[in-house]
Scaffold this motif. Structure first.
Motif, PDB file in Angstrom:
ATOM      1  N   VAL A 200      -7.084  10.632  -5.389  1.00 19.20           N
ATOM      2  CA  VAL A 200      -5.767  10.166  -5.824  1.00 19.20           C
ATOM      3  C   VAL A 200      -5.712   8.640  -5.803  1.00 19.20           C
ATOM      4  O   VAL A 200      -5.164   8.017  -6.719  1.00 19.20           O
ATOM      5  CB  VAL A 200      -4.647  10.788  -4.956  1.00 19.20           C
ATOM      6  CG1 VAL A 200      -3.300  10.142  -5.248  1.00 19.20           C
ATOM      7  CG2 VAL A 200      -4.572  12.292  -5.178  1.00 19.20           C
TER       8      VAL A 200
ATOM      9  N   LEU B  88      -7.318  12.523  -0.973  1.00 12.39           N
ATOM     10  CA  LEU B  88      -6.703  11.197  -0.846  1.00 12.39           C
ATOM     11  C   LEU B  88      -7.542  10.139  -1.560  1.00 12.39           C
ATOM     12  O   LEU B  88      -7.003   9.249  -2.216  1.00 12.39           O
ATOM     13  CB  LEU B  88      -6.502  10.836   0.625  1.00 12.39           C
ATOM     14  CG  LEU B  88      -5.494  11.695   1.383  1.00 12.39           C
ATOM     15  CD1 LEU B  88      -5.474  11.308   2.860  1.00 12.39           C
ATOM     16  CD2 LEU B  88      -4.112  11.617   0.772  1.00 12.39           C
TER      17      LEU B  88
ATOM     18  N   TRP C 241       1.231  11.708  -0.710  1.00  8.94           N
ATOM     19  CA  TRP C 241       0.026  12.401  -1.160  1.00  8.94           C
ATOM     20  C   TRP C 241      -0.347  13.531  -0.209  1.00  8.94           C
ATOM     21  O   TRP C 241      -0.753  14.609  -0.640  1.00  8.94           O
ATOM     22  CB  TRP C 241      -1.140  11.429  -1.305  1.00  8.94           C
ATOM     23  CG  TRP C 241      -0.906  10.328  -2.293  1.00  8.94           C
ATOM     24  CD1 TRP C 241       0.100  10.245  -3.230  1.00  8.94           C
ATOM     25  CD2 TRP C 241      -1.674   9.148  -2.443  1.00  8.94           C
ATOM     26  NE1 TRP C 241      -0.009   9.084  -3.947  1.00  8.94           N
ATOM     27  CE2 TRP C 241      -1.088   8.380  -3.488  1.00  8.94           C
ATOM     28  CE3 TRP C 241      -2.790   8.634  -1.806  1.00  8.94           C
ATOM     29  CZ2 TRP C 241      -1.595   7.164  -3.906  1.00  8.94           C
ATOM     30  CZ3 TRP C 241      -3.315   7.420  -2.212  1.00  8.94           C
ATOM     31  CH2 TRP C 241      -2.718   6.691  -3.255  1.00  8.94           C
TER      32      TRP C 241
ATOM     33  N   GLU D  46       3.234   5.982   0.293  1.00 10.20           N
ATOM     34  CA  GLU D  46       2.492   6.662  -0.781  1.00 10.20           C
ATOM     35  C   GLU D  46       1.504   7.652  -0.188  1.00 10.20           C
ATOM     36  O   GLU D  46       1.408   8.798  -0.646  1.00 10.20           O
ATOM     37  CB  GLU D  46       1.733   5.647  -1.637  1.00 10.20           C
ATOM     38  CG  GLU D  46       2.611   4.876  -2.583  1.00 10.20           C
ATOM     39  CD  GLU D  46       1.846   3.805  -3.331  1.00 10.20           C
ATOM     40  OE1 GLU D  46       1.994   3.748  -4.566  1.00 10.20           O
ATOM     41  OE2 GLU D  46       1.120   3.029  -2.691  1.00 10.20           O
ATOM     42  N   ARG D  47       0.782   7.199   0.814  1.00 13.41           N
ATOM     43  CA  ARG D  47      -0.197   8.071   1.465  1.00 13.41           C
ATOM     44  C   ARG D  47       0.482   9.317   2.041  1.00 13.41           C
ATOM     45  O   ARG D  47      -0.020  10.431   1.901  1.00 13.41           O
ATOM     46  CB  ARG D  47      -0.937   7.294   2.553  1.00 13.41           C
ATOM     47  CG  ARG D  47      -2.092   8.025   3.153  1.00 13.41           C
ATOM     48  CD  ARG D  47      -2.836   7.111   4.127  1.00 13.41           C
ATOM     49  NE  ARG D  47      -3.768   7.851   4.925  1.00 13.41           N
ATOM     50  CZ  ARG D  47      -4.978   8.208   4.543  1.00 13.41           C
ATOM     51  NH1 ARG D  47      -5.406   7.884   3.341  1.00 13.41           N
ATOM     52  NH2 ARG D  47      -5.768   8.886   5.345  1.00 13.41           N
TER      53      ARG D  47
ATOM     54  N   LEU E  57       1.810  14.548  -9.028  1.00 18.04           N
ATOM     55  CA  LEU E  57       1.688  13.117  -8.733  1.00 18.04           C
ATOM     56  C   LEU E  57       1.639  12.229  -9.974  1.00 18.04           C
ATOM     57  O   LEU E  57       2.136  11.105  -9.955  1.00 18.04           O
ATOM     58  CB  LEU E  57       0.442  12.854  -7.882  1.00 18.04           C
ATOM     59  CG  LEU E  57       0.500  13.371  -6.455  1.00 18.04           C
ATOM     60  CD1 LEU E  57      -0.865  13.240  -5.787  1.00 18.04           C
ATOM     61  CD2 LEU E  57       1.564  12.622  -5.658  1.00 18.04           C
TER      62      LEU E  57
END
Length: 163
Positions: free
Chosen positions: A83, A80, A23, A19-20, A50
């Motif tokens: 999000v 980050l 992003w 996921e990171r 996203l």
């Protein structure tokens, strides 16, 4: 309020490495000129990518006002973090919806006192009937003897910003 006392608050959540990575990729794609930051418009495109919705002017203003004033936009680390918080809030809203649906056994879109009584008897069988009635009345914001999802969500979020 009963729900906030019961610990109805979001759990901390961490993104998986995949996921990171996603992003970071979205950040890079939205930073078309490789400025090293996202402008207001870049941020809006990233949110659409996203989360599937365009952030309101109020949300964009809030995010832009929370960033370091010495930068021209949202840096990767800030992005980050934003999000992650949005994803955490999304998961919490889904959890609230799931709990409401579990209470709403007849799929009517609202809860009655009887729904509350049945649910509380399962999770807290020794809770006095008067407490269940008190909680129901407290959650029923408009006193129509029905708890809408909006009423329920409000109760679940009550006091969250005070901690």
């Amino acid at each position: 309020m009963f729900f906030s006392q019961a610990g109805a608050r979001p759990r901390t959540w961490e993104a998986t490495p995949s996921e990171r990575k996603k992003w970071v990729e979205v950040f890079k794609v939205c930073d078309e000129d490789n400025k090293g930051y996202l402008s207001r418009e870049d941020f809006k495109v990233a949110v659409v990518t996203l989360f599937g919705y365009k952030p309101s002017k109020i949300e964009a203003n809030s995010v832009m006002s929370s960033i370091n004033p010495n930068t021209s936009g949202i840096l990767l680390g800030e992005f980050l973090n934003i999000v992650r918080k949005k994803k955490e809030a999304q998961l919490y809203r889904n959890e609230i919806r799931h709990i409401f649906t579990a209470f709403d056994r007849h799929y009517r879109g609202y809860l009655t006192l009887e729904d509350f009584q049945k649910a509380f008897k399962r999770v807290a069988p020794k809770l006095p009937e008067r407490i269940i009635l008190e909680v129901f009345r407290e959650v029923d914001q408009d006193s129509d003897d029905l708890v809408s999802y909006k009423d329920f969500e409000y109760a679940m979020n009550y006091g969250q910003n005070e901690a």
